[in-house]
Design a protein around this motif. Structure first.
Motif, PDB file in Angstrom:
ATOM      1  N   TYR A  40       2.712   0.988 -10.798  1.00 47.96           N
ATOM      2  CA  TYR A  40       2.935   1.981  -9.748  1.00 47.96           C
ATOM      3  C   TYR A  40       2.587   3.385 -10.205  1.00 47.96           C
ATOM      4  O   TYR A  40       2.089   4.192  -9.421  1.00 47.96           O
ATOM      5  CB  TYR A  40       4.391   1.944  -9.274  1.00 47.96           C
ATOM      6  CG  TYR A  40       4.864   0.620  -8.741  1.00 47.96           C
ATOM      7  CD1 TYR A  40       3.972  -0.358  -8.307  1.00 47.96           C
ATOM      8  CD2 TYR A  40       6.222   0.321  -8.672  1.00 47.96           C
ATOM      9  CE1 TYR A  40       4.414  -1.573  -7.817  1.00 47.96           C
ATOM     10  CE2 TYR A  40       6.684  -0.889  -8.177  1.00 47.96           C
ATOM     11  CZ  TYR A  40       5.777  -1.831  -7.763  1.00 47.96           C
ATOM     12  OH  TYR A  40       6.227  -3.032  -7.281  1.00 47.96           O
TER      13      TYR A  40
ATOM     14  N   PRO B 299       4.307   1.825   0.865  1.00 49.72           N
ATOM     15  CA  PRO B 299       5.266   0.929   0.197  1.00 49.72           C
ATOM     16  C   PRO B 299       6.306   1.696  -0.619  1.00 49.72           C
ATOM     17  O   PRO B 299       7.431   1.250  -0.767  1.00 49.72           O
ATOM     18  CB  PRO B 299       4.373   0.075  -0.718  1.00 49.72           C
ATOM     19  CG  PRO B 299       3.009   0.135  -0.110  1.00 49.72           C
ATOM     20  CD  PRO B 299       2.916   1.516   0.453  1.00 49.72           C
TER      21      PRO B 299
ATOM     22  N   SER C 259      -4.910  -0.633  -4.678  1.00 47.66           N
ATOM     23  CA  SER C 259      -4.363  -1.943  -4.344  1.00 47.66           C
ATOM     24  C   SER C 259      -4.092  -2.762  -5.602  1.00 47.66           C
ATOM     25  O   SER C 259      -3.040  -3.389  -5.744  1.00 47.66           O
ATOM     26  CB  SER C 259      -5.340  -2.693  -3.434  1.00 47.66           C
ATOM     27  OG  SER C 259      -4.856  -3.968  -3.118  1.00 47.66           O
TER      28      SER C 259
ATOM     29  N   TYR D 134      -1.477   4.487   1.757  1.00 46.82           N
ATOM     30  CA  TYR D 134      -1.406   3.998   0.378  1.00 46.82           C
ATOM     31  C   TYR D 134       0.002   4.142  -0.196  1.00 46.82           C
ATOM     32  O   TYR D 134       0.462   3.312  -0.987  1.00 46.82           O
ATOM     33  CB  TYR D 134      -2.384   4.767  -0.522  1.00 46.82           C
ATOM     34  CG  TYR D 134      -3.841   4.548  -0.222  1.00 46.82           C
ATOM     35  CD1 TYR D 134      -4.317   3.323   0.256  1.00 46.82           C
ATOM     36  CD2 TYR D 134      -4.772   5.568  -0.428  1.00 46.82           C
ATOM     37  CE1 TYR D 134      -5.674   3.128   0.530  1.00 46.82           C
ATOM     38  CE2 TYR D 134      -6.132   5.388  -0.171  1.00 46.82           C
ATOM     39  CZ  TYR D 134      -6.572   4.169   0.303  1.00 46.82           C
ATOM     40  OH  TYR D 134      -7.911   3.985   0.566  1.00 46.82           O
TER      41      TYR D 134
ATOM     42  N   TRP E 263      -3.075  -2.131   5.371  1.00 51.53           N
ATOM     43  CA  TRP E 263      -3.676  -1.466   4.219  1.00 51.53           C
ATOM     44  C   TRP E 263      -5.095  -0.998   4.536  1.00 51.53           C
ATOM     45  O   TRP E 263      -5.508   0.098   4.174  1.00 51.53           O
ATOM     46  CB  TRP E 263      -3.675  -2.405   3.018  1.00 51.53           C
ATOM     47  CG  TRP E 263      -4.160  -1.777   1.748  1.00 51.53           C
ATOM     48  CD1 TRP E 263      -5.424  -1.840   1.233  1.00 51.53           C
ATOM     49  CD2 TRP E 263      -3.397  -0.965   0.848  1.00 51.53           C
ATOM     50  NE1 TRP E 263      -5.502  -1.125   0.059  1.00 51.53           N
ATOM     51  CE2 TRP E 263      -4.270  -0.587  -0.204  1.00 51.53           C
ATOM     52  CE3 TRP E 263      -2.076  -0.533   0.810  1.00 51.53           C
ATOM     53  CZ2 TRP E 263      -3.848   0.204  -1.276  1.00 51.53           C
ATOM     54  CZ3 TRP E 263      -1.664   0.253  -0.252  1.00 51.53           C
ATOM     55  CH2 TRP E 263      -2.536   0.626  -1.279  1.00 51.53           C
TER      56      TRP E 263
ATOM     57  N   PHE F  41      -0.945  -1.567  -7.394  1.00 51.65           N
ATOM     58  CA  PHE F  41       0.288  -2.060  -6.780  1.00 51.65           C
ATOM     59  C   PHE F  41       0.481  -3.545  -7.069  1.00 51.65           C
ATOM     60  O   PHE F  41       1.589  -3.982  -7.402  1.00 51.65           O
ATOM     61  CB  PHE F  41       0.278  -1.814  -5.267  1.00 51.65           C
ATOM     62  CG  PHE F  41       0.729  -0.433  -4.869  1.00 51.65           C
ATOM     63  CD1 PHE F  41       2.010   0.002  -5.150  1.00 51.65           C
ATOM     64  CD2 PHE F  41      -0.132   0.428  -4.209  1.00 51.65           C
ATOM     65  CE1 PHE F  41       2.435   1.280  -4.784  1.00 51.65           C
ATOM     66  CE2 PHE F  41       0.271   1.708  -3.846  1.00 51.65           C
ATOM     67  CZ  PHE F  41       1.555   2.130  -4.127  1.00 51.65           C
TER      68      PHE F  41
ATOM     69  N   PHE G 256       4.113  -3.687  -0.136  1.00 54.41           N
ATOM     70  CA  PHE G 256       2.671  -3.685  -0.355  1.00 54.41           C
ATOM     71  C   PHE G 256       2.063  -5.013   0.099  1.00 54.41           C
ATOM     72  O   PHE G 256       1.017  -5.036   0.772  1.00 54.41           O
ATOM     73  CB  PHE G 256       2.366  -3.443  -1.837  1.00 54.41           C
ATOM     74  CG  PHE G 256       0.963  -3.797  -2.221  1.00 54.41           C
ATOM     75  CD1 PHE G 256      -0.100  -2.981  -1.843  1.00 54.41           C
ATOM     76  CD2 PHE G 256       0.694  -4.958  -2.930  1.00 54.41           C
ATOM     77  CE1 PHE G 256      -1.417  -3.323  -2.165  1.00 54.41           C
ATOM     78  CE2 PHE G 256      -0.604  -5.306  -3.261  1.00 54.41           C
ATOM     79  CZ  PHE G 256      -1.659  -4.485  -2.877  1.00 54.41           C
TER      80      PHE G 256
END
Length: 550
Positions: free
Chosen positions: A437, A493, A429, A490, A513, A432, A38
């Motif tokens: 998560y 990761p 964002s 998105y 991203w 993360f 990420f």
């Protein structure tokens, strides 16, 4: 997110090189890898290093049992580690070993610095000695009843149930793991680190590190109980680094193991001269340093480690992130139930992307345990990852490939709908960034529901039957594929292998991203091929059967 590029160094706890990686270990490495990916996707300069923890009595004894050298044993097991990690998509910038020149030099430097600042002293102590084996016993090689919680069969360093730091001397009814005899006592001179003098310094670090409240609570318990000075030496026979100026004394593995983080990074710096070791480790460093660890090793990482670093003139971690243990079907992993699952056994039976997704869907920032419920695992992967997310691309790609020469339309028919996907960028964002998560996954799947609803409502499979609606079908499918693309960015990761295949389908080489907020239009796509198949229950049953055979 902040536009300024961050410099971040990340580590996971070092796997001990005397046995295989299992799915409990993988919680940590996947959690770390997701966070690192990420950060890189956001354009940050993020380095991820790790190493095999290659010293200590257990490795020495295991090698002796196998009739090989400890070096040969740890090299072989490290090679297996690297293979397993790679197949799970864990992408280190450097993977090394604690049995290295870099580590030996750094351990000696830190020890010397601590001596100069009067952080080290020697004293004779009485230790457990196995008369039958003819050796002093490491704390973990003495087991007995915990004096605090009265749980039986606990190791002599820390209770696995209540977390109390013990010594073999404090255990009730201690027994040697090696000979099953009661240890005797012998005296030996040892080197100690003055941990007790660092209470204030550690507490200051705790405040700056903004640790999880449950972790802070646990640390305060240890402070209240009083910090004991730390024995950092071991007697021969021992596999490790000899303490300079001594004949038969070695650095305790728990001193050189965390220094292995530094050594692995130094090894990376030696290979890539553009990276400055001192920029990351000097006391005045402005870079970020994070350790991902299991909650069972918090004492070493959150008390000893910051104190040793600061005492030796180095920087302390920016923060330390601890996670809970893995249970399988609600219980501890068990060989008899077929739920002690090695990483290799899993890889031989199931796609690693399944587990990456499932762990992410259940992981938060706390130290709560994570349960791998195998029925829920199959159901969630099939319904969410395959049925909801991958299905968006499957429903739209065929029309673009067959009817429109692989070409996306030049506009989106519903910009307001797409904006719901792009506007979710900051929220996902933040999830993360804060290691929440499961919340990121939940948001991504809510958006996937919107995308599927849009396709259901517009029914391109019906519209395509009328020649006059063909352009509309192209636009609807372009809308669907762009929503899918945003979601995959998105999710990249978490599921890098699915993301790689998706990039190939969209004919794109790299993603940032921010690309999730910009639609892809008037672009020629590659031929679509299935990105992921459903979990087959036969494979799950095979996994359990093979684990039963251990």
């Amino acid at each position: 997110m902040n536009d300024k590029k961050r410099k971040i160094l990340v580590t996971s706890a070092l796997p001990y090189a005397n046995g295989p990686i299992h799915l409990g270990h993988m919680v940590e490495y996947l959690q770390t890898d997701i966070w690192v990916r990420f950060q890189k996707l956001n354009g940050n300069d993020c380095k991820y290093v790790c190493a095999s923890d290659a010293h200590g009595t257990p490795i020495m004894l295991k090698a002796r049992e196998l009739g090989i050298t400890p070096e040969d044993l740890t090299q072989k097991i490290s090679a297996d580690f690297i293979c397993d990690f790679s197949e799970f998509g864990v992408e280190f910038d450097n993977y090394y070993t604690t049995h290295s020149i870099e580590n030996e030099e750094l351990v000696s430097e830190i020890f010397s610095n601590l001596q100069k600042s009067d952080e080290i002293y020697t004293k004779k102590i009485e230790q457990s000695y196995d008369e039958k084996e003819g050796m002093f016993l490491p704390d973990r090689f003495v087991r007995g009843t915990c004096p605090r919680c009265k749980t039986e069969d606990q190791p002599g360093d820390a209770c696995e149930i209540c977390g109390t730091t013990n010594t073999p001397e404090t255990l009730i009814n201690p027994i040697s793991v090696l000979s099953k005899t009661t240890p005797t006592k012998r005296k030996s001179e040892h080197y100690f680190f003055r941990l007790s003098a660092h209470k204030k310094r550690i507490q200051e670090w705790m405040r700056s590190a903004t640790l999880d409240k449950n972790i802070t609570s646990k640390l305060n318990e240890w402070f209240d109980a009083g910090l004991n000075d730390w024995d950092i030496s071991r007697d021969e026979p021992y596999f490790g680094f000899k303490i300079p100026g001594t004949k038969n004394k070695y650095f305790y593995v728990w001193l050189d193991a965390p220094i292995g983080y530094m050594a692995s990074f130094k090894n990376l710096c030696n290979k890539d001269k553009s990276i400055d070791f001192n920029e990351y480790w000097n006391a005045d460093s402005t870079t970020e340093l994070y350790h991902f660890i299991g909650k069972d090793i918090m004492y070493f990482h959150m008390l000893f480690w910051p104190a040793v670093l600061k005492g030796a003139g180095f920087r302390a971690p920016s923060s330390i992130f601890a996670h809970g243990f893995l249970t399988v079907n609600g219980k501890k992993m068990s060989k008899s139930r077929g739920t002690f699952i090695k990483a290799r056994t899993y890889l031989d039976n199931l796609n690693p992307e399944y587990l990456r997704y499932y762990y992410a869907a259940k992981l938060g920032s706390s130290i709560e345990d994570l349960d791998l419920n195998l029925e829920d695992f199959a159901a969630r992967v099939n319904s969410d990852l395959v049925g909801k997310l991958i299905n968006i691309a499957s429903r739209c790609a065929g029309f673009i490939n067959k009817e429109f020469q692989n070409k996306l339309s030049s506009s989106l028919p519903d910009l307001d709908l797409f904006s719901k996907f792009s506007d979710s960028s900051d929220e996902i964002s933040q999830y993360f960034e804060s290691r929440e998560y499961s919340k990121a996954i939940r948001k991504i799947m809510l958006l996937a529901d919107l995308a599927n609803r849009y396709i259901d409502t517009n029914k391109p499979w019906v519209l395509i039957k009328d020649e006059e609606n063909k352009i509309k079908v192209q636009e609807i499918c372009t809308q669907g594929l762009n929503m899918f693309r945003s979601l995959i960015i998105y999710l990249s990761p978490v599921n890098p292998m699915i993301a790689k295949k998706s990039k190939e389908f969209f004919n794109e080489k790299n993603w940032q991203w921010s690309d999730a907020s910009t639609p892809l239009l008037n672009k020629e796509l590659a031929k679509f091929s299935p990105l992921l198949t459903r979990v087959d229950h036969k494979q799950v049953n095979s996994l359990i059967d093979k684990s039963n055979d251990i």
